[in-house]
Design a protein around this motif. Structure first.
Motif, PDB file in Angstrom:
ATOM      1  N   LEU A   8       0.874  -1.172   0.000  1.00  0.00           N
ATOM      2  CA  LEU A   8       0.000   0.000   0.000  1.00  0.00           C
ATOM      3  C   LEU A   8       0.913   1.225   0.000  1.00  0.00           C
ATOM      4  CD1 LEU A   8      -2.540   1.764   0.738  1.00  0.00           C
ATOM      5  CD2 LEU A   8      -2.217   1.021   3.100  1.00  0.00           C
ATOM      6  N   THR A  22      -4.666  -5.835   5.679  1.00  0.00           N
ATOM      7  CA  THR A  22      -4.356  -6.825   4.637  1.00  0.00           C
ATOM      8  C   THR A  22      -3.007  -6.625   3.945  1.00  0.00           C
ATOM      9  OG1 THR A  22      -5.618  -5.440   3.133  1.00  0.00           O
ATOM     10  CG2 THR A  22      -6.769  -7.352   4.075  1.00  0.00           C
ATOM     11  N   HIS A  79      -7.041  -0.788   5.151  1.00  0.00           N
ATOM     12  CA  HIS A  79      -6.204  -1.723   4.387  1.00  0.00           C
ATOM     13  C   HIS A  79      -4.907  -2.083   5.116  1.00  0.00           C
ATOM     14  CE1 HIS A  79      -8.890  -1.631   0.964  1.00  0.00           C
ATOM     15  NE2 HIS A  79      -9.035  -0.342   1.207  1.00  0.00           N
TER      16      HIS A  79
END
Lengths: 420, 264
Positions: free
Chosen positions: A181, A237, A234
């Motif tokens: 990310l 994950t 997020h």
């Protein structure tokens, strides 16, 4: 015969100058053609972001001037390109290329990318390289490989982006297939993301305060764009978070990400905070299985690796010196053969002329006696030629043939009218 | 003929240990061919030596345990590229072979109850289970050291030379999962051997206590990893606690019953 290198690198020219000198692959043949037309037996152009160098075989006196003229045109405003560069000949030129290929002349000592760039330059210039440079570049690649295999010059991560990869690599057993990310759209994050992508990491999400900017980068990386507020979820994950926003304060706070990290089930999370000032609150790094590194940490990893690489320099330089001598022995041998042939031919002409004159003065000799005298003249010539021939060949094998050869040419007038 | 291969193995294990420790002393890491070749050559000599002893008594069992540790070290390096395992297995195997030689190795008598092959299989599988438990302990210790290095941002030799956390965690998982069936089979074979061959043979209660305790510890560790999905630091602590408990119980039983010859 000689070899030369004319060019600039990161030590002699600032970035704004190097940018102008850099040649795109399609520009290489034309520039080389101009240099070869000015007088050179072969040429290879090595152009990277850190250097633009013309390697030349048998350059004439005006070749270097042509190179500076080509580069000067790129500077514009009548500026003199030679102020930024260097010109090296023969052994120094060979040593220079070997050091470049080994990563000894790189901005980041020991980096391996240069080896690929040397190969690409050689391949792009192959039609114009000629046999000497062909051999030189082939050997340069071998020298680079030898230095990397026999020393630890290329070990560790000596730059901040590669340190980011090294740190992630110490947490996950395989980086390929991991998801990343990216927070923010800074250059450093983009650079580090590029390094991770080259290791097989998938950048799946790009979040930024401005959605449009996030989308632009996400499109480049094949990822999904988010706003920063959408990104916190997020953290549950993603395997790696790269943060480089322009925010003046920490945006990744314990309150925002701790709940999501709590849902990871103990899976490790590597957060690389590349922003200055920092994006991630230090408290986030205290969470279980969260490994938080900021730009200082990356630089510490890089500095550690760089220090270790510096210890390898003497060993690498020894390899380079050995290989320079090996190449020079080959190159010296290459020059000795035609000169020796001419030397022997010239003296044989003298022998034949003198023999003919002597035989004319001795008409009473029988054919057998004439043959004996001719045999004698051959033997005498061979006896005279043997010591210098051996000495030249030995000097060539030891890489010292070039100077002797020049002396021989001068002493016996072996220079051909065409100057070769 | 038992002594020579053991001495050879001892020397080569010592060399392998020195090679594993060299980078931590600031020396250049040895080529992989050498770091694998030394323990592999030692293990080959060791197999020749072990093949000539009957696994009865402490010394042969220590020797077999050392052999399994070295073989697991080689597998860890080849399959998991976890060469740092040798930091523990190297000195441990060297010490165990040295101790076995000090205690005295020699072609022993067959077990009193007969059924030699059954007995050898029991000992082999049980010791393999124990060696795998030891490997789980070693990988857990390496995990915690690397974890501490990464968390405290010290980028020294441990950071550079130890494998990634996930790989150590995976190796720990594999060691426990492979060790449990091996030890279970070893224990079952011991029961079968006692019933079928030993007849009225005396078995020390200490043997039964320690064997059962080790089996329970290994079983619990596998249960935590496989059923409860423990991983990382928590699983590493559990592995270390389990192995330490097994060693402490062994020492306690040994001290409580000095002179017991048959207890390992």
């Amino acid at each position: 015969m000689s070899i030369a290198v004319v060019g600039v690198n990161h030590r002699t020219a600032p970035l704004e100058v190097r940018e102008r000198f850099a040649h795109a692959p399609r520009e290489v043949p034309a520039s080389l053609q101009r240099v070869l037309s000015a007088g050179a037996g072969g040429g290879v152009l090595l152009s990277t972001c850190n250097r633009t160098e013309f390697y030349l075989a048998e350059p004439s006196d005006s070749t270097a001037e042509t190179v500076w003229a080509i580069l000067g045109e790129r500077l514009g405003a009548g500026r003199n390109a030679s102020e930024y560069g260097y010109f090296q000949r023969d052994r120094a030129a060979v040593r220079h290329l070997y050091r470049v290929s080994a990563g000894l002349d790189s901005m980041i000592l020991g980096e391996s990318q240069i080896q690929g760039q040397v190969r690409e330059a050689w391949e792009a210039s192959r039609p114009q390289a000629g046999p000497v440079l062909h051999r030189l570049f082939q050997s340069a690649l071998l020298v680079g490989a030898r230095v990397r295999s026999e020393t630890a010059l290329g070990s560790g991560a000596a730059s901040a982006p590669s340190a980011a990869v090294a740190l992630a690599d110490k947490i996950f057993s395989r980086l390929a297939g991991r998801s990343a990310l990216v927070l923010g759209a800074g250059d450093m994050a983009e650079l580090a993301a590029g390094c991770l992508v080259s290791e097989g990491v998938r950048v799946t999400l790009v979040a930024n305060r401005s959605y449009e900017r996030a989308r632009a980068i996400a499109d480049q990386l094949g990822a999904r764009a988010l706003t920063l507020d959408e990104a916190w979820e997020h953290f549950a994950t993603a395997d790696i978070v790269l943060s480089s926003t322009a925010a003046p304060h920490a945006v990744v706070t314990w309150e925002r990400v701790a709940p999501a990290i709590g849902r990871r089930g103990g899976r490790p999370l590597c957060i690389l905070d590349l922003a200055v000032p920092r994006d991630v609150e230090p408290a986030v790094g205290q969470l279980e299985n969260v490994f938080l590194y900021d730009i200082d940490d990356l630089q510490a990893v890089a500095a550690h690796a760089a220090a270790e690489r510096h210890q390898e320099v003497p060993a690498a330089e020894r390899i380079v010196s050995d290989e320079v001598e090996r190449f020079w022995a080959w190159y010296g041998g290459l020059a000795v053969v035609p000169v020796l042939k001419e030397f022997r031919g010239r003296l044989d002409d003298v022998r034949a002329a003198e023999l003919e004159r002597a035989l004319k003065r001795l008409p009473h000799l029988s054919p057998e006696d004439r043959a004996q005298v001719e045999q004698f003249s051959h033997a005498l010539l061979n006896k005279f030629l043997h010591p210098p021939t051996i000495a030249l060949k030995q000097a060539a094998q030891a890489g010292r043939g070039y100077g002797l050869l020049e002396s021989l040419k001068k002493l016996f007038g072996l220079e051909r009218p065409d100057g070769s | 003929m038992v002594l020579v291969p053991h001495l050879l193995a001892l020397g080569l294990y010592g060399l392998a240990t020195a090679l594993a420790l060299a980078p931590f002393a600031g020396l250049r890491p040895a080529p992989r061919a050498l770091t694998l070749g030394a323990p592999l050559s030692g293990a080959t000599a060791h197999v020749v030596g072990v093949a000539q002893v009957t696994p009865v008594g402490v010394a042969p069992v220590l020797s077999i345990l050392a052999l399994f540790l070295v073989l697991l070290q080689i597998v860890s390096e080849r399959v998991f590229r976890a060469s740092a395992v040798a930091l523990f297995t190297g000195p441990l195997a060297t010490g165990l072979v040295g101790l076995a030689l000090l205690i005295g190795l020699g072609p022993g008598a067959a077990p009193s109850g007969g059924g030699n092959a059954w007995f050898i299989l029991h000992v082999t599988l049980s010791v393999l289970g124990l060696a795998l438990l030891a490997l789980a302990f070693i990988t857990a210790a390496l995990y915690l050291l690397q974890f501490r290095e990464l968390k405290s941002k010290r980028f020294g030799q441990v950071f550079r030379l130890f494998p990634p956390l996930e790989r150590l965690d995976r190796l720990n998982h594999v060691a426990l999962v492979a060790g449990f069936p091996a030890l279970t089979l070893g224990v079952l074979l011991a029961l079968g051997y006692a019933v079928r061959y030993a007849g009225g043979m005396h078995v020390d209660p200490a043997q039964i206590v320690w064997g059962s305790f080790t089996w329970v510890v290994l079983g619990s560790a596998v249960w935590m990893r496989v059923v409860r999905h423990w991983a990382g630091r928590r699983a590493a602590f559990a592995s270390i606690a389990g192995f330490v408990a097994v060693v402490l119980v062994y020492l306690a039983l040994k001290l409580a019953e000095p002179g017991t010859q048959r207890f390992l």
